[in-house]
Design a protein around this motif. Structure first.
Motif, PDB file in Angstrom:
ATOM      1  N   ASP A  80       3.377  52.045 108.683  1.00  0.00           N
ATOM      2  CA  ASP A  80       3.740  50.776 109.665  1.00  0.00           C
ATOM      3  C   ASP A  80       3.731  49.636 108.499  1.00  0.00           C
ATOM      4  OD1 ASP A  80       3.231  51.901 111.749  1.00  0.00           O
ATOM      5  OD2 ASP A  80       1.146  51.673 112.149  1.00  0.00           O
ATOM      6  N   ILE A  81       3.205  49.590 107.506  1.00  0.00           N
ATOM      7  CA  ILE A  81       3.313  48.808 106.379  1.00  0.00           C
ATOM      8  C   ILE A  81       4.781  48.701 105.699  1.00  0.00           C
ATOM      9  CG2 ILE A  81       2.552  47.793 104.052  1.00  0.00           C
ATOM     10  CD1 ILE A  81      -0.296  48.948 104.638  1.00  0.00           C
ATOM     11  N   ALA A  82       5.061  49.846 105.726  1.00  0.00           N
ATOM     12  CA  ALA A  82       6.472  50.042 105.009  1.00  0.00           C
ATOM     13  C   ALA A  82       7.624  49.352 106.050  1.00  0.00           C
ATOM     14  CB  ALA A  82       6.958  51.282 104.413  1.00  0.00           C
ATOM     15  N   GLU A  83       7.469  49.798 107.230  1.00  0.00           N
ATOM     16  CA  GLU A  83       8.064  49.349 108.257  1.00  0.00           C
ATOM     17  C   GLU A  83       8.394  47.870 108.543  1.00  0.00           C
ATOM     18  OE1 GLU A  83       9.865  47.960 111.993  1.00  0.00           O
ATOM     19  OE2 GLU A  83       7.745  47.799 111.505  1.00  0.00           O
ATOM     20  N   ARG A  84       7.220  47.401 108.411  1.00  0.00           N
ATOM     21  CA  ARG A  84       7.198  45.784 108.438  1.00  0.00           C
ATOM     22  C   ARG A  84       8.002  45.260 107.307  1.00  0.00           C
ATOM     23  NH1 ARG A  84       1.452  44.152 107.927  1.00  0.00           N
ATOM     24  NH2 ARG A  84       2.322  42.013 107.786  1.00  0.00           N
ATOM     25  N   ALA A  85       7.819  45.850 106.151  1.00  0.00           N
ATOM     26  CA  ALA A  85       8.393  45.206 104.967  1.00  0.00           C
ATOM     27  C   ALA A  85       9.998  45.458 105.015  1.00  0.00           C
ATOM     28  CB  ALA A  85       8.099  46.214 103.720  1.00  0.00           C
ATOM     29  N   GLN A  86      10.405  46.374 105.387  1.00  0.00           N
ATOM     30  CA  GLN A  86      11.921  46.709 105.340  1.00  0.00           C
ATOM     31  C   GLN A  86      12.440  45.798 106.606  1.00  0.00           C
ATOM     32  OE1 GLN A  86      14.128  48.487 108.055  1.00  0.00           O
ATOM     33  NE2 GLN A  86      12.154  48.748 109.344  1.00  0.00           N
ATOM     34  N   ALA A  87      11.633  45.623 107.742  1.00  0.00           N
ATOM     35  CA  ALA A  87      12.452  44.842 108.779  1.00  0.00           C
ATOM     36  C   ALA A  87      12.417  43.091 108.462  1.00  0.00           C
ATOM     37  CB  ALA A  87      11.117  44.871 109.786  1.00  0.00           C
ATOM     38  N   ALA A  88      11.571  42.788 107.191  1.00  0.00           N
ATOM     39  CA  ALA A  88      11.564  41.308 107.011  1.00  0.00           C
ATOM     40  C   ALA A  88      12.907  41.231 106.294  1.00  0.00           C
ATOM     41  CB  ALA A  88      10.530  41.052 105.837  1.00  0.00           C
ATOM     42  N   PHE A  89      13.786  42.166 105.868  1.00  0.00           N
ATOM     43  CA  PHE A  89      15.082  41.893 105.448  1.00  0.00           C
ATOM     44  C   PHE A  89      16.331  42.203 106.272  1.00  0.00           C
ATOM     45  CE2 PHE A  89      12.077  42.458 102.029  1.00  0.00           C
ATOM     46  CZ  PHE A  89      12.193  41.523 101.040  1.00  0.00           C
ATOM     47  N   GLY A 113      16.246  50.871 110.450  1.00  0.00           N
ATOM     48  CA  GLY A 113      14.865  50.598 110.835  1.00  0.00           C
ATOM     49  C   GLY A 113      14.124  51.673 111.371  1.00  0.00           C
ATOM     50  N   ARG A 114      14.734  52.874 111.412  1.00  0.00           N
ATOM     51  CA  ARG A 114      14.101  54.268 111.792  1.00  0.00           C
ATOM     52  C   ARG A 114      13.413  54.831 110.546  1.00  0.00           C
ATOM     53  NH1 ARG A 114      15.647  59.510 113.039  1.00  0.00           N
ATOM     54  NH2 ARG A 114      17.906  59.053 112.696  1.00  0.00           N
ATOM     55  N   TYR A 115      12.101  55.431 110.726  1.00  0.00           N
ATOM     56  CA  TYR A 115      11.332  56.031 109.691  1.00  0.00           C
ATOM     57  C   TYR A 115      12.098  57.128 109.536  1.00  0.00           C
ATOM     58  CZ  TYR A 115       7.993  58.055 106.643  1.00  0.00           C
ATOM     59  OH  TYR A 115       7.197  58.839 105.692  1.00  0.00           O
ATOM     60  N   LEU A 167      17.986  45.221 107.229  1.00  0.00           N
ATOM     61  CA  LEU A 167      18.662  46.064 106.373  1.00  0.00           C
ATOM     62  C   LEU A 167      19.223  47.393 107.092  1.00  0.00           C
ATOM     63  CD1 LEU A 167      16.322  46.362 103.097  1.00  0.00           C
ATOM     64  CD2 LEU A 167      18.518  45.101 103.491  1.00  0.00           C
ATOM     65  N   ASP A 168      20.373  47.965 106.944  1.00  0.00           N
ATOM     66  CA  ASP A 168      20.891  49.079 107.620  1.00  0.00           C
ATOM     67  C   ASP A 168      20.265  50.275 106.967  1.00  0.00           C
ATOM     68  OD1 ASP A 168      23.058  48.165 109.533  1.00  0.00           O
ATOM     69  OD2 ASP A 168      23.685  47.054 107.615  1.00  0.00           O
ATOM     70  N   PHE A 169      20.011  50.403 105.726  1.00  0.00           N
ATOM     71  CA  PHE A 169      19.352  51.545 105.009  1.00  0.00           C
ATOM     72  C   PHE A 169      18.567  50.916 103.919  1.00  0.00           C
ATOM     73  CE2 PHE A 169      19.264  53.929 101.084  1.00  0.00           C
ATOM     74  CZ  PHE A 169      18.570  55.104 101.407  1.00  0.00           C
ATOM     75  N   ALA A 170      17.221  51.389 103.949  1.00  0.00           N
ATOM     76  CA  ALA A 170      16.179  50.814 103.113  1.00  0.00           C
ATOM     77  C   ALA A 170      15.175  51.868 102.612  1.00  0.00           C
ATOM     78  CB  ALA A 170      15.324  49.666 103.808  1.00  0.00           C
ATOM     79  N   THR A 171      14.767  51.749 101.372  1.00  0.00           N
ATOM     80  CA  THR A 171      13.730  52.219 100.575  1.00  0.00           C
ATOM     81  C   THR A 171      12.706  51.354 100.107  1.00  0.00           C
ATOM     82  OG1 THR A 171      14.755  52.458  98.582  1.00  0.00           O
ATOM     83  CG2 THR A 171      14.979  54.111  99.669  1.00  0.00           C
TER      84      THR A 171
END
Length: 298
Positions: free
Chosen positions: A235-244, A199-201, A246-250
């Motif tokens: 911020d938009i990308a953070e919300r997107a990955q948080a919806a799933f 969850g950390r950018y 995930l441990d690692f996300a792009t």
């Protein structure tokens, strides 16, 4: 105290799988790559076996690749891995999360219901509705529900005759009964991958299109470059990955004249972009994060 044993679900010989296995071995002394097609579920004994190894006895698994191609087989392999997870094996990222990512429609619906910006998209089984989208938007991209790196995608334009469009749509629909039709956006020659770990950018890279191609994938001749982005995009990308969860996300984002839009969220790619575009040792960071979550700091 012995180090945790974490195996990699992936493809031996593939760059991202190998560097992740190397990173885990360097930090824990344990190295194991398990090809997803080697999984064998023994229901009477409640075991998930691969090459004589009971995965339910490991401390963790990192899913790097679930198969060469997405589709129902990939979903079934994730279901098998749920057996190990149910017996206490920590899986990065959880099969429950990945099940909502591999299917493009499920990913899109998750993002849409979270109120995130998406390209104009129509999903239909109706060839007539698809033709209406082409007439309304001028150019569209047909996307398979299961694909990576733009494989199987098809660009169609209202400049083509109706007969030609019908033929192309019918051919596409013979392989993809549900038509995922997306307006082709005018991009500035690149799109972006924003990288998150737990969850950390961590940073962002651009995929810059190669010559004479409509998509930006490295598979089609693109290349990577680092990008510094405004906080509103992060911020938009953070919300997107948080919806799933995930441990690692792009998170794949494009900056358009009407603002940022999200194309997809992924957890099975991104290593090459993170390393080449941002200079991150993402395999090392991922391995350290996984081991720390199992063993504690130090």
């Amino acid at each position: 105290m012995p180090k945790a044993r974490i195996a990699v679900i992936g493809m031996a010989g593939k760059w991202s799988t190998e560097i992740l296995a190397d990173a885990l071995e360097a930090r824990s002394g344990y190295r194991q790559i398990i090809h997803p097609n080697r999984l064998h579920l023994d229901i009477p004994n409640q075991q998930l076996i691969a090459d004589d190894l009971n995965l339910c006895e490991l401390d963790g698994l990192i899913i790097k690749k679930i198969g060469q191609d997405s589709g129902s087989l990939a979903l079934q392999r994730l279901e098998l891995l749920r057996v190990a997870e149910a017996q206490g094996v920590r899986i990065f990222s959880s099969p429950h999360a990945l099940l909502r990512l591999l299917d493009r429609l499920t990913c899109t619906v998750t993002l849409q219901t979270a109120g995130l910006p998406l390209p104009p998209t129509c999903v239909t089984e109706s060839l007539e509705e698809a033709l209406a989208c082409i007439a309304r938007w001028g150019e569209v991209i047909l996307k398979p529900l299961f694909s990576t790196k733009a494989r199987g995608m098809l660009l169609l334009s209202q400049a083509q005759s109706e007969a030609a469009l019908r033929l192309e749509l019918k051919k596409f629909q013979s392989r993809n009964p549900m038509l995922y039709v997306q307006k082709r956006l005018q991009l500035p020659g690149e799109d972006l991958g924003l990288v998150f770990l737990q969850g950390r950018y961590l940073g962002a890279y651009a995929r810059i299109a190669g010559a004479n191609t409509w998509n930006t994938t490295i598979h089609s001749g693109g290349h990577y470059a680092k990008r510094d982005l405004p906080q509103e995009v992060i911020d938009i990308a953070e919300r997107a990955q948080a919806a799933f969860n995930l441990d690692f996300a792009t998170v794949d984002i494009a900056l358009t004249s009407e603002g940022p839009v999200i194309f997809e969220v992924s957890t099975l790619g991104g290593f090459k972009g993170a390393q080449s575009g941002i200079g991150l040792d993402i395999a090392g960071l991922y391995a350290e994060s996984a081991l720390s979550s199992l063993m504690g700091p130090g």
